[in-house]
Design a protein around this motif. Structure first.
Motif, PDB file in Angstrom:
ATOM      1  N   THR A  18       0.837  -1.203   0.000  1.00  0.00           N
ATOM      2  CA  THR A  18       0.000   0.000   0.000  1.00  0.00           C
ATOM      3  C   THR A  18       0.873   1.253   0.000  1.00  0.00           C
ATOM      4  OG1 THR A  18      -0.064  -0.034   2.384  1.00  0.00           O
ATOM      5  CG2 THR A  18      -1.912  -1.071   1.244  1.00  0.00           C
ATOM      6  N   LYS A  19       0.371   2.229  -0.663  1.00  0.00           N
ATOM      7  CA  LYS A  19       1.061   3.508  -0.665  1.00  0.00           C
ATOM      8  C   LYS A  19       0.045   4.588  -0.282  1.00  0.00           C
ATOM      9  CE  LYS A  19       3.348   6.723  -3.781  1.00  0.00           C
ATOM     10  NZ  LYS A  19       3.146   7.225  -5.137  1.00  0.00           N
ATOM     11  N   VAL A  20       0.329   5.307   0.792  1.00  0.00           N
ATOM     12  CA  VAL A  20      -0.602   6.349   1.228  1.00  0.00           C
ATOM     13  C   VAL A  20      -0.467   7.551   0.297  1.00  0.00           C
ATOM     14  CG1 VAL A  20      -1.208   7.932   3.089  1.00  0.00           C
ATOM     15  CG2 VAL A  20      -0.475   5.595   3.618  1.00  0.00           C
ATOM     16  N   VAL A  21      -1.570   7.921  -0.322  1.00  0.00           N
ATOM     17  CA  VAL A  21      -1.518   9.086  -1.206  1.00  0.00           C
ATOM     18  C   VAL A  21      -2.288  10.266  -0.620  1.00  0.00           C
ATOM     19  CG1 VAL A  21      -1.170   7.795  -3.329  1.00  0.00           C
ATOM     20  CG2 VAL A  21      -3.501   8.261  -2.514  1.00  0.00           C
ATOM     21  N   TYR A  22      -3.034  10.021   0.441  1.00  0.00           N
ATOM     22  CA  TYR A  22      -3.873  11.097   0.991  1.00  0.00           C
ATOM     23  C   TYR A  22      -4.209  10.771   2.433  1.00  0.00           C
ATOM     24  CZ  TYR A  22      -7.750  14.432   1.282  1.00  0.00           C
ATOM     25  OH  TYR A  22      -8.563  15.477   1.626  1.00  0.00           O
ATOM     26  N   GLU A  23      -3.890  11.634   3.339  1.00  0.00           N
ATOM     27  CA  GLU A  23      -4.321  11.436   4.729  1.00  0.00           C
ATOM     28  C   GLU A  23      -4.453  12.776   5.431  1.00  0.00           C
ATOM     29  OE1 GLU A  23      -1.542   9.198   7.091  1.00  0.00           O
ATOM     30  OE2 GLU A  23       0.172  10.259   6.261  1.00  0.00           O
ATOM     31  N   ARG A  24      -5.136  12.733   6.535  1.00  0.00           N
ATOM     32  CA  ARG A  24      -5.346  13.953   7.312  1.00  0.00           C
ATOM     33  C   ARG A  24      -4.012  14.423   7.894  1.00  0.00           C
ATOM     34  NH1 ARG A  24      -9.471  15.891  10.360  1.00  0.00           N
ATOM     35  NH2 ARG A  24     -10.754  14.076   9.918  1.00  0.00           N
ATOM     36  N   PRO A  25      -3.667  15.690   7.715  1.00  0.00           N
ATOM     37  CA  PRO A  25      -2.451  16.182   8.386  1.00  0.00           C
ATOM     38  C   PRO A  25      -2.615  16.019   9.904  1.00  0.00           C
ATOM     39  CG  PRO A  25      -3.344  17.835   6.869  1.00  0.00           C
ATOM     40  CD  PRO A  25      -4.371  16.753   6.989  1.00  0.00           C
ATOM     41  N   ALA A  26      -1.555  15.545  10.560  1.00  0.00           N
ATOM     42  CA  ALA A  26      -1.649  15.298  12.006  1.00  0.00           C
ATOM     43  C   ALA A  26      -1.999  16.554  12.781  1.00  0.00           C
ATOM     44  CB  ALA A  26      -0.336  14.708  12.515  1.00  0.00           C
ATOM     45  N   VAL A  27      -1.683  17.709  12.226  1.00  0.00           N
ATOM     46  CA  VAL A  27      -1.949  18.957  12.936  1.00  0.00           C
ATOM     47  C   VAL A  27      -3.447  19.255  13.021  1.00  0.00           C
ATOM     48  CG1 VAL A  27      -1.721  20.390  10.855  1.00  0.00           C
ATOM     49  CG2 VAL A  27      -1.288  21.414  13.104  1.00  0.00           C
ATOM     50  N   LEU A  28      -4.223  18.626  12.149  1.00  0.00           N
ATOM     51  CA  LEU A  28      -5.677  18.854  12.203  1.00  0.00           C
ATOM     52  C   LEU A  28      -6.324  17.827  13.120  1.00  0.00           C
ATOM     53  CD1 LEU A  28      -6.693  19.694   8.521  1.00  0.00           C
ATOM     54  CD2 LEU A  28      -6.225  21.263  10.413  1.00  0.00           C
ATOM     55  N   ASP A  29      -7.168  18.305  14.007  1.00  0.00           N
ATOM     56  CA  ASP A  29      -7.835  17.441  14.967  1.00  0.00           C
ATOM     57  C   ASP A  29      -8.904  16.602  14.252  1.00  0.00           C
ATOM     58  OD1 ASP A  29      -7.873  17.295  18.063  1.00  0.00           O
ATOM     59  OD2 ASP A  29      -9.980  17.158  17.463  1.00  0.00           O
ATOM     60  N   PRO A  30      -8.947  15.283  14.518  1.00  0.00           N
ATOM     61  CA  PRO A  30      -9.945  14.444  13.828  1.00  0.00           C
ATOM     62  C   PRO A  30     -11.328  14.590  14.451  1.00  0.00           C
ATOM     63  CG  PRO A  30      -8.596  13.089  15.267  1.00  0.00           C
ATOM     64  CD  PRO A  30      -8.070  14.495  15.389  1.00  0.00           C
ATOM     65  N   ARG A  31     -11.946  15.719  14.305  1.00  0.00           N
ATOM     66  CA  ARG A  31     -13.266  15.941  14.885  1.00  0.00           C
ATOM     67  C   ARG A  31     -14.288  16.206  13.775  1.00  0.00           C
ATOM     68  NH1 ARG A  31     -13.973  20.195  18.774  1.00  0.00           N
ATOM     69  NH2 ARG A  31     -11.971  19.602  19.676  1.00  0.00           N
ATOM     70  N   VAL A  32     -15.553  16.094  14.146  1.00  0.00           N
ATOM     71  CA  VAL A  32     -16.618  16.361  13.182  1.00  0.00           C
ATOM     72  C   VAL A  32     -16.621  17.873  12.897  1.00  0.00           C
ATOM     73  CG1 VAL A  32     -19.113  16.322  12.793  1.00  0.00           C
ATOM     74  CG2 VAL A  32     -17.995  14.427  14.002  1.00  0.00           C
ATOM     75  N   THR A  33     -16.698  18.216  11.624  1.00  0.00           N
ATOM     76  CA  THR A  33     -16.652  19.642  11.273  1.00  0.00           C
ATOM     77  C   THR A  33     -17.964  20.330  11.620  1.00  0.00           C
ATOM     78  OG1 THR A  33     -16.238  21.228   9.508  1.00  0.00           O
ATOM     79  CG2 THR A  33     -17.467  19.266   8.894  1.00  0.00           C
ATOM     80  N   HIS A  34     -17.872  21.597  12.015  1.00  0.00           N
ATOM     81  CA  HIS A  34     -19.093  22.372  12.242  1.00  0.00           C
ATOM     82  C   HIS A  34     -19.438  23.207  11.017  1.00  0.00           C
ATOM     83  CE1 HIS A  34     -16.564  25.923  12.875  1.00  0.00           C
ATOM     84  NE2 HIS A  34     -17.644  26.668  12.924  1.00  0.00           N
ATOM     85  N   TYR A  35     -18.545  23.179  10.010  1.00  0.00           N
ATOM     86  CA  TYR A  35     -18.817  23.951   8.794  1.00  0.00           C
ATOM     87  C   TYR A  35     -19.883  23.237   7.957  1.00  0.00           C
ATOM     88  CZ  TYR A  35     -14.611  26.549  10.082  1.00  0.00           C
ATOM     89  OH  TYR A  35     -13.694  27.310  10.764  1.00  0.00           O
ATOM     90  N   CYS A  36     -20.604  24.015   7.148  1.00  0.00           N
ATOM     91  CA  CYS A  36     -21.701  23.463   6.338  1.00  0.00           C
ATOM     92  C   CYS A  36     -21.143  22.593   5.211  1.00  0.00           C
ATOM     93  CB  CYS A  36     -22.508  24.594   5.701  1.00  0.00           C
ATOM     94  SG  CYS A  36     -23.238  25.741   6.870  1.00  0.00           S
ATOM     95  N   PRO A  37     -21.953  21.673   4.715  1.00  0.00           N
ATOM     96  CA  PRO A  37     -21.544  20.902   3.531  1.00  0.00           C
ATOM     97  C   PRO A  37     -21.257  21.847   2.366  1.00  0.00           C
ATOM     98  CG  PRO A  37     -23.535  19.979   4.505  1.00  0.00           C
ATOM     99  CD  PRO A  37     -23.276  21.277   5.207  1.00  0.00           C
ATOM    100  N   GLY A  38     -20.153  21.613   1.693  1.00  0.00           N
ATOM    101  CA  GLY A  38     -19.825  22.420   0.522  1.00  0.00           C
ATOM    102  C   GLY A  38     -19.090  23.710   0.832  1.00  0.00           C
ATOM    103  N   CYS A  39     -18.905  24.014   2.098  1.00  0.00           N
ATOM    104  CA  CYS A  39     -18.160  25.224   2.496  1.00  0.00           C
ATOM    105  C   CYS A  39     -16.670  24.946   2.353  1.00  0.00           C
ATOM    106  CB  CYS A  39     -18.496  25.568   3.943  1.00  0.00           C
ATOM    107  SG  CYS A  39     -17.348  26.734   4.717  1.00  0.00           S
ATOM    108  N   THR A  40     -15.914  25.938   1.911  1.00  0.00           N
ATOM    109  CA  THR A  40     -14.487  25.707   1.677  1.00  0.00           C
ATOM    110  C   THR A  40     -13.584  26.085   2.868  1.00  0.00           C
ATOM    111  OG1 THR A  40     -14.596  27.775   0.415  1.00  0.00           O
ATOM    112  CG2 THR A  40     -14.441  25.735  -0.837  1.00  0.00           C
ATOM    113  N   HIS A  41     -14.185  26.437   4.010  1.00  0.00           N
ATOM    114  CA  HIS A  41     -13.354  26.671   5.201  1.00  0.00           C
ATOM    115  C   HIS A  41     -12.494  25.441   5.490  1.00  0.00           C
ATOM    116  CE1 HIS A  41     -13.874  30.469   7.195  1.00  0.00           C
ATOM    117  NE2 HIS A  41     -15.188  30.414   7.154  1.00  0.00           N
ATOM    118  N   GLY A  42     -13.102  24.257   5.354  1.00  0.00           N
ATOM    119  CA  GLY A  42     -12.371  23.020   5.651  1.00  0.00           C
ATOM    120  C   GLY A  42     -11.143  22.872   4.763  1.00  0.00           C
TER     121      GLY A  42
END
Lengths: 259, 371
Positions: A8-32
């Motif tokens: 396996t080769k990881v091509v995409y993962e969450r940067p460790a600096v970002l907390d793995p929490r549910v987003t409060h931003y709306c669907p389709g918003c580009t804040h994320g």
């Protein structure tokens, strides 16, 4: 069916600096997307443990929840002043503000102009989605002529409600501003260009070259009353003509940067 | 150290610097500008931070950010500028950060004028910014006392993670007096645990005044108020003059207290037993001593350079047990000792009443002067 041992080769993962929490931003918003780009850049620069973020007031008031870096929360519009206080006392640290258009270009215009004119060594991530998202979509300093919002219900009438502020163009006139650019988050190509600009902005701060700001045209499907896909098209069709993408200020020292 | 002849504003600036001030943020406004000017030279000389902000709003929010680093920081201004700072002060209080600010009070409301006044008492002592919070307020009556209280202000701010205001007035800021400024203290090396600095791989810290869940906000409010009780129990400061055998007591702070002292001395020379209570901490207010005096003296005269703002705090403690009269000058007018002397004589001559409101009686008397 033959089971194969595929490496396996990881091509995409969450940067460790970002907390793995549910987003409060709306669907389709580009804040994320913007959060992620900032996170990726801080990781790539090895700056995560050295950074202090300043959140503002608006939808990104909870930005500090997503970043695993030291954070403070400013009063509405005052993030550049607060960041000035921090950076002046901790000059070796990387300090950034994350502000929306109402926060930065309306109530906080004095603070952003002050910080830019002083050439504060700060990086500003400026989200422009042409409305006050958090309070339910009122007219912002960036709302386009004719655009319907909850406080311009018949469309922004520039004779009564003034003209949208082109923030990057305005700040670019200041000598202390070393790097001021406008990018967009409405498609993959622009997202990649936005990331490069964010990297440059943080490098400008790191190298002490002056004030840096990246304006990011962003979507607000909820308050625009559009689907996520339609919102991205709206950025392209409506926002780009009034807010052209480009480099508004590249100081000579920044131009010589070899990234 | 020898005494030197020095202006109040300059003295406070130098005292703050010697107390280990690491960052100053301010904006020019009369009559406090010398404070900013002095630090604009001295801070960079010592490699410390000085920023002339774009406004008082900018200045106080720079203080807010700088205070998040746990270092000694301050700002200063005068009445209209302090009004503009109220937003930031509330946020600093809500984030439980130590910070010091100086208000060199001038005549108001509005632009008013640049003459000495005490019209900011209610704003500073009882509120100002939004929400439930209190500010420790120190009111010097001389340049030397202003110097001494400056060092104390930083200690108190840090001890209680609180805002501390040094409330002067235009005359204290502008007047030159001999004062001894303490020697240079080393900068603080200990950074409190809560201060932001970058995680360096450790736990993330974050400082905010937002608590969207009301029960969380209520817990913060409770913590602030119980801390205030602790401050009330430990930090009351005042100076009493001739109180031991006093039959009447004048209550005044800052310059009004100082002018009153001259009047009290003149009264004593006439054999009338009058004392002076000069609160040094306006918040916490010296309730206990005032309460004690209310039991034994015959009456009070409150003297202020405003329309009777501290007066209400005095009345709250005296609770109608003894007559309380008031004399004030407003709008940047400083009372003369003779005027206060006349008021003391009026008080001691009687008749006295606990009926009505002392402000109404004072306004009626003022009609002869201003009407």
């Amino acid at each position: 069916m033959v089971m194969m041992d595929v490496p396996t080769k990881v091509v995409y993962e969450r940067p460790a600096v970002l907390d793995p929490r549910v987003t409060h931003y709306c669907p389709g918003c580009t804040h994320g997307v913007a959060h992620r780009l900032v996170g990726e850049v801080l990781e790539e620069m090895g700056e995560v443990g050295n950074t202090i973020g300043v959140a503002s007031v608006g939808c990104s008031v909870f930005a500090y929840n997503y970043f695993n870096v030291d954070f403070v929360e400013a009063a509405h519009g005052r993030a550049p002043a607060m960041a000035t206080g921090i950076k002046r006392l901790l000059p070796e640290r990387t300090v950034f503000t994350y502000q929306g258009d109402g926060d930065l270009a309306s109530i906080g215009m004095g603070e952003i102009v002050g910080a830019a004119s002083r050439g504060e060594l700060l990086t500003v991530i400026f989200i422009n989605n042409t409305n006050y998202g958090m309070t339910g979509g009122q007219m912002a300093p960036t709302t386009l002529p004719g655009q319907v919002t909850t406080s311009s219900p018949t469309g922004r009438d520039v004779t009564r409600q003034g003209h949208p502020i082109q923030t990057s163009e305005l700040l670019a006139t200041l000598e202390g501003a070393a790097y001021v650019v406008r990018r967009s988050l409405h498609n993959v190509r622009e997202v990649r260009r936005a990331k490069k600009a964010i990297r440059t902005a943080f490098e400008v701060q790191k190298k002490g070259l002056g004030f840096s700001l990246v304006e990011l045209l962003s979507t607000c499907p909820t308050n625009w009353g559009l689907s996520a896909a339609e919102a991205r098209e709206w950025v392209e069709e409506r926002m780009l003509p009034y807010f052209p993408l480009g480099d508004y200020k590249i100081s000579p020292a920044v131009a010589e940067l070899d990234l | 150290m020898a005494k030197e002849l020095i202006k109040g504003n300059t003295a406070v600036a130098e005292a703050a610097l010697r107390a280990g001030l690491e960052a100053y943020f301010g904006y020019p406004i009369t009559p406090q500008t010398e404070l900013l000017e002095h630090l604009s030279l001295r801070m960079p000389e010592l490699g410390r931070v000085f920023v002339q902000a774009e406004s008082e709003l900018g200045a106080i929010n720079m203080v807010y950010g700088a205070a998040c680093t746990g270092k000694r920081v301050m700002t200063s201004s005068s009445s209209p500028g302090v009004s503009l700072m109220m937003e930031g002060l509330s946020y600093i209080a809500g984030t439980e950060l130590p910070a010091v600010f100086v208000d060199v009070v001038r005549g108001g409301p509005g632009l008013g004028n640049i003459a000495p006044a005490q019209g900011d008492y209610i704003q500073i002592v009882h509120g100002g910014g939004h929400g439930d919070y209190r500010v420790l307020v120190l009111a010097p009556a001389s340049v030397q006392e202003a110097v001494d209280l400056t060092g104390l202000a930083f200690d108190l701010a840090e001890k209680y993670r609180s805002l501390v205001c040094i409330m002067m007035d235009g005359s204290l800021g502008q007047m030159m007096e001999p004062a001894e400024i303490p020697p240079m203290q080393p900068l603080k090396t200990e950074i409190p645990d809560w201060a932001v600095r970058g995680t360096d791989g450790g736990e993330k810290r974050f400082l905010t005044s937002i608590n969207l869940d009301p029960p969380d906000q209520e817990r913060l409010n409770y913590r602030l108020m119980t801390r205030w009780q602790e401050i009330e129990a430990n930090e009351v400061r005042y100076k009493g003059y001739y109180l031991d055998d006093a039959e009447f007591v004048v209550v005044g702070f800052g310059t009004a207290g100082r002018v009153s002292l001259s009047a009290v001395r003149a009264t004593r020379d006439k054999g009338i037993k009058v004392g002076l209570l000069r609160p040094i901490t306006l918040a916490p207010f010296p309730n206990a001593i005032l309460n004690e005096l209310a039991e034994k003296v015959e009456g009070f005269l409150v003297v202020e350079m405003n329309a009777g703002q501290m007066l209400e705090d005095v009345r709250l403690v005296v609770r109608g047990r003894k007559p309380v009269e008031f004399f004030g000058r407003m709008g940047g007018v400083v009372p003369f000792p003779d005027e206060v002397l006349t008021e003391i004589e009026r008080l001691t001559a009687g008749p006295l009443t606990t009926e009505g409101h002392p402000r109404d009686r004072w306004l009626a008397r003022m009609a002869e002067v201003l009407g």
